[in-house]
Scaffold this motif. Structure first.
Motif, short mmCIF file in Angstrom:
data_model
loop_
_atom_site.label_atom_id
_atom_site.label_comp_id
_atom_site.label_asym_id
_atom_site.label_seq_id
_atom_site.Cartn_x
_atom_site.Cartn_y
_atom_site.Cartn_z
N UNK A 205 52.04 42.56 -5.78
CA UNK A 205 53.32 43.04 -5.24
C UNK A 205 54.34 43.38 -6.32
N UNK A 206 54.11 42.92 -7.54
CA UNK A 206 55.15 42.97 -8.56
C UNK A 206 55.54 44.39 -8.96
N UNK A 207 54.57 45.26 -9.17
CA UNK A 207 54.89 46.64 -9.55
C UNK A 207 55.78 47.30 -8.51
N UNK A 208 55.39 47.11 -7.24
CA UNK A 208 56.14 47.72 -6.14
C UNK A 208 57.55 47.16 -6.06
N UNK A 209 57.70 45.83 -6.21
CA UNK A 209 59.01 45.21 -6.10
C UNK A 209 59.92 45.64 -7.25
N UNK A 213 63.51 47.73 -6.82
CA UNK A 213 64.80 47.21 -7.27
C UNK A 213 65.42 48.03 -8.39
N UNK A 214 64.57 48.58 -9.26
CA UNK A 214 65.08 49.25 -10.46
C UNK A 214 65.21 50.76 -10.32
N UNK A 215 64.49 51.33 -9.35
CA UNK A 215 64.41 52.79 -9.21
C UNK A 215 63.76 53.44 -10.43
N UNK A 216 62.93 52.69 -11.14
CA UNK A 216 62.19 53.21 -12.29
C UNK A 216 60.71 53.24 -11.97
N UNK A 217 59.99 54.17 -12.55
CA UNK A 217 58.57 54.32 -12.26
C UNK A 217 57.67 53.61 -13.27
N UNK A 218 58.26 52.88 -14.19
CA UNK A 218 57.49 52.14 -15.17
C UNK A 218 56.86 50.91 -14.52
N UNK A 219 55.67 50.52 -14.96
CA UNK A 219 54.98 49.36 -14.41
C UNK A 219 55.51 48.07 -15.04
N UNK A 220 55.63 47.04 -14.21
CA UNK A 220 56.03 45.72 -14.66
C UNK A 220 55.02 44.72 -14.14
N UNK A 259 52.99 36.48 -20.43
CA UNK A 259 53.79 37.61 -20.94
C UNK A 259 54.32 38.43 -19.77
N UNK A 260 55.57 38.89 -19.91
CA UNK A 260 56.18 39.81 -18.97
C UNK A 260 56.15 41.18 -19.64
N UNK A 261 55.36 42.08 -19.09
CA UNK A 261 55.14 43.37 -19.73
C UNK A 261 55.79 44.49 -18.94
N UNK A 262 56.64 45.24 -19.62
CA UNK A 262 57.27 46.43 -19.06
C UNK A 262 56.57 47.62 -19.69
N UNK A 263 55.68 48.25 -18.91
CA UNK A 263 54.79 49.22 -19.53
C UNK A 263 53.86 48.47 -20.46
N UNK A 264 53.83 48.87 -21.73
CA UNK A 264 53.01 48.17 -22.72
C UNK A 264 53.84 47.26 -23.62
N UNK A 265 55.12 47.08 -23.30
CA UNK A 265 56.04 46.36 -24.18
C UNK A 265 56.41 45.00 -23.61
N UNK A 267 58.79 42.36 -22.40
CA UNK A 267 60.13 42.47 -21.82
C UNK A 267 61.16 41.68 -22.62
N UNK A 268 60.76 40.54 -23.18
CA UNK A 268 61.73 39.70 -23.89
C UNK A 268 62.31 40.41 -25.12
N UNK A 269 61.55 41.39 -25.66
CA UNK A 269 62.01 42.09 -26.85
C UNK A 269 62.56 43.48 -26.56
N UNK A 270 62.29 43.99 -25.35
CA UNK A 270 62.60 45.40 -25.11
C UNK A 270 63.40 45.67 -23.83
N UNK A 271 63.82 44.63 -23.12
CA UNK A 271 64.58 44.84 -21.89
C UNK A 271 65.97 44.22 -22.03
N UNK A 272 66.96 44.92 -21.48
CA UNK A 272 68.33 44.40 -21.50
C UNK A 272 68.43 43.21 -20.56
N UNK A 273 69.54 42.48 -20.63
CA UNK A 273 69.73 41.33 -19.75
C UNK A 273 69.78 41.77 -18.29
#
Length: 366
Positions: A205-209, A213-220, A259-265, A267-273
């Motif tokens: 469910x995580x990608x869809x959720x 919430x974000x209106x972004x098409x990147x996978x999480x 790990x929390x991955x936003x795309x291939x990155x 999240x702790x190093x590449x996502x804003x708060x």
């Protein structure tokens, strides 16, 4: 699943407080420091029999001997009464006035999922923060996981105590270490299997959720990184020399990470708060799907200061989604200025001031 009534006695700054919740969205509005978060902490405490913020004893009102949290709840369409009495001598947990001696038999009476400022640490914090989050969430869903985790911790404690003794011997006898290591290996195998299954279910469910919430098409997604997974017993025995030298067990579920991955990155190093807040919310909503699939009902959502760093569009989108789920949500906020009128009319609103809670609006009635 929901809490109908709650009574606090000597909990934090609530000397005595009674609250009747609605089955849908409950909004608690008040300034910072007014006591909103203490209310959520009480419900959290009621669910898992411990505070998420501090040592349990610190939740007792200053100069009081004990605190008491009492609730009437609904679980799988059955009414249950829950009570926790907390004192310097310890805690007493009761379900329908029957004392529950084992914590693992109490947890799960009601399921709560929380979004708290502290929860951002599951992304940017230590592996210990992430393990704690996963253990708490999954422990409410699957009691067998909780039992096995308790078993593992007992075996781990025994093994580490033995390693300390062996480190002081010139020619240590490894017979007992072999026995405990074999038992520990079987426990590790089960826990790794439990955790891998749980993370896979979250990711369903995580990608869809996240996209919702974000209106972004990147996978999480979440990625599970066990410290040991294959040939567990053989590997642990090959590490005897190192474990004895360090006087501790260096591989096992107590060393796992996620790990929390936003795309291939990462999240702790590449996502804003702000993005991290949306990620944690997405994880919470994804876990609620697992609970609904297993129990045919949603957990209780505890959302503290959830609107901070969410724009008005996302604030309204989140509440509309919770209303659609027909889940009980208990939400704290400092104001309602961005919330649409049609949503407010479907919500119950409480005003919190100086650690006193007053109902202000319910079912269209002031």
């Amino acid at each position: 699943m929901r809490v109908n009534k709650l009574e606090l006695y000597n909990f934090r700054n609530y000397k005595k407080q009674n609250i009747v919740f609605s089955e849908g969205v409950n909004l608690f509005v008040g300034d910072n420091g007014s006591g909103k978060t203490n209310l959520l902490e009480a419900i959290y405490f009621l669910s898992v029999a411990k505070s998420y913020k501090t040592n349990d004893i610190n939740t007792i009102t200053y100069n009081s001997e004990f605190s008491r949290i009492t609730a009437e709840a609904l679980n799988q369409k059955r009414k249950i009464n829950l009570k926790i009495v907390n004192s310097k001598k310890g805690k007493k947990t009761l379900i329908n006035n029957k004392e529950i001696k084992k914590l693992s038999d109490y947890i799960g009476a009601i399921n709560v999922l929380s979004f708290l400022p502290e929860d951002l640490m599951i992304i940017k914090g230590s592996p210990k923060d992430r393990r704690y989050f996963i253990n708490l969430a999954y422990g409410q869903i699957d009691r067998q996981y909780l039992y096995e985790l308790t078993n593992f911790r007992l075996l781990l404690k025994q093994r580490n105590e033995l390693l300390k003794r062996l480190s002081e011997e010139d020619n240590p006898d490894l017979t007992l270490l072999d026995v405990i290591t074999e038992q520990l290996s079987r426990s590790i195998e089960l826990i790794v299997k439990f955790r891998r299954n749980f993370i896979e279910n979250i990711n369903h469910s995580l990608k869809r959720m996240y996209r919702f919430l974000s209106d972004k098409k990147v996978d999480f997604i979440l990625k599970y990184n066990p410290s040991i997974e294959n040939n567990i017993e053989k590997t642990l025995k090959s590490k005897y020399k190192n474990d004895i030298y360090l006087k501790t067990t260096n591989l096992g579920p107590h060393r796992d990470d996620f790990d929390f991955l936003l795309g291939d990155l990462l999240a702790k190093d590449n996502a804003s708060q702000g993005e991290q807040r949306i990620m944690v919310l997405a994880v919470v909503l994804a876990i609620s799907d697992i609970i609904e699939n297993k129990y045919n009902e949603r957990p209780i959502f505890l959302l503290d200061d959830v609107f901070s760093e969410l724009d008005s569009k996302r604030q309204n989108k989140l509440i509309k989604y919770l209303l659609k789920l027909e889940a009980q949500a208990i939400i704290t906020t400092t104001n309602l200025e961005n919330i649409q009128e049609q949503i407010l009319k479907k919500s119950t609103i409480f005003r919190v001031q100086n650690n006193t809670i007053m109902e202000e609006y319910r079912n269209g009635q002031l």
